[in-house]
Scaffold this active site. Sequence first.
Site, short mmCIF file in Angstrom:
data_model
loop_
_atom_site.label_atom_id
_atom_site.label_comp_id
_atom_site.label_asym_id
_atom_site.label_seq_id
_atom_site.Cartn_x
_atom_site.Cartn_y
_atom_site.Cartn_z
N ASP A 174 0.86 -1.18 0.00
CA ASP A 174 0.00 0.00 0.00
C ASP A 174 0.90 1.23 0.00
O ASP A 174 1.66 1.45 0.94
CB ASP A 174 -0.91 -0.01 1.24
CG ASP A 174 -2.08 0.94 1.10
OD1 ASP A 174 -2.12 1.70 0.11
OD2 ASP A 174 -2.95 0.94 1.98
N ASP B 39 -2.61 2.28 -6.16
CA ASP B 39 -1.57 2.31 -5.13
C ASP B 39 -1.59 1.10 -4.20
O ASP B 39 -0.97 1.13 -3.14
CB ASP B 39 -1.70 3.58 -4.31
CG ASP B 39 -3.04 3.69 -3.60
OD1 ASP B 39 -3.99 3.04 -4.03
OD2 ASP B 39 -3.12 4.43 -2.60
N GLU B 40 -2.27 0.03 -4.58
CA GLU B 40 -2.46 -1.07 -3.65
C GLU B 40 -2.55 -2.38 -4.43
O GLU B 40 -3.20 -2.45 -5.47
CB GLU B 40 -3.75 -0.84 -2.86
CG GLU B 40 -4.02 -1.81 -1.75
CD GLU B 40 -5.32 -1.49 -1.02
OE1 GLU B 40 -5.62 -2.21 -0.05
OE2 GLU B 40 -6.03 -0.55 -1.43
#
Length: 476
Positions: free
Chosen positions: A11, A105-106
């Site tokens: 993350d 983003d993960e």
Amino acid sequence: MRSLPSIIHLDMDAFFAAVEQAAKPSLRGKPVIVGGLGGRGVVSTASYEARKFGVHSAMPMAQARRLCPNAAFLAGRFEAYRRASGLVMGLLRELSPLVQPLSLDEAFVDLEAGPYGPVLAEAEHGTGERLLLALAEDLRADIVERTGLTASVGVAGSKLMAKIASEQAKPDGLVLIEPGQERAVLGPMPVRALPGIGPATEQVLRRAGLNTVAELAEAGEAELVQLLGKAHGVGVHAMSIGLDDRPVVADQDAKSVSVEDTFEVDLADRDRVLREVEALALRCVRRLRGAGRSGRTVVLKVRRFDFSTLTRSETLRGPTDDEAVVVETARRLASQVDITGGVRLLGVGVAQLADYTQEDLFAQAVREEAAAGAEAGAGAEEEPEPAEEQVVPVRRWLPGQDIRHAEHGPGWVQGSGVGRVTVRFETPWSGPGRVRTFRIDDPALEPARPLPLRPGWPGVEEGDEAEDVGDAPGEG
């Protein structure tokens, strides 16, 4: 369940804001808030400096301005976010072909499926864990080297525990949860820590006196099935005792993005229904933007008092991620639905997804400017316009937008108003730059593409310039 913690959850830390700080040296170490800047705008991401003031994602932007008035408030630059995300996802795919992105983003990664899988299969437990930690640390270091951004990584034997571990690692950390420690880690946590437990389910559990994950585990499967239904109850109980055998699925391409809420008491008031639909639409747009996507079809889901479910949809002229467009469309669909007897569930979704396009950023302000012009001219006497005259669109600039000046080079927009635009001339590798002010229609000032966060960033050259989108104003 795995004997080795070979699933990682990555993350990126405050991703959108972190990209802005990396791209703009003058903002490093200062509060930065990215999101919609219009009247109904919400926070997409707040830097950790801004979070100290209580600002968080999904907060109304007006409230964020009150809490942290000295922050830099920027519109999103999704081309820059997509490119940074692409570099990060590329590093993950070097570790394994099984990479499951959840957003820009993960992502989850299954390390057993990668080149280190055979070594992990033959290694003793302690040796395997040390190798996994080393791989995770190297990954974090590679991300910093390639992008200048930091990431938090969780390492565990399941997707559930890997995500829990990455939350514990924030910001810029690494946490490994050994298989066998799931119940000890989960037990003290609130029930909302488990995926699939939202506000409505939380209320049902709280009324039954179940507030922590340990209490869910002690309640047993039978009681949870009675409270939540068979499928949900079985799943919640399994997670409460740390059981999660969901596989990492590579490159899932979502066909739609949606959110929904179930209400404790059926809603029978039209105004309340419309307010709930608006809130759901805003949440849906935040999720859409988080995935770096836009969509063309807005879908409304309504489950009525008698459990009958109906859907309504409207297809727009083009894909969008504009909050006002989705909200307005969802409200219009909801106004056409008969709510006699009450509504127990509402959902809002966006389908026919497309990659994010920069023009979406300008949609709301285009409408606002048109409405303002119509209002200003409503009371004025109309005069025929000379045929030879042409209306020259007024150029407006978005805070944070990349620009290039013919004389001063690359920079970004700090703000604009009263016919002027203020620009700070700096690059990601230059150090804080100088501020200058120009007319908003200065011909030497042009929109530009994002510069690389590190010299030699793949796919972007320093001189690259975007197509001219300056005639399309941004959010107000």
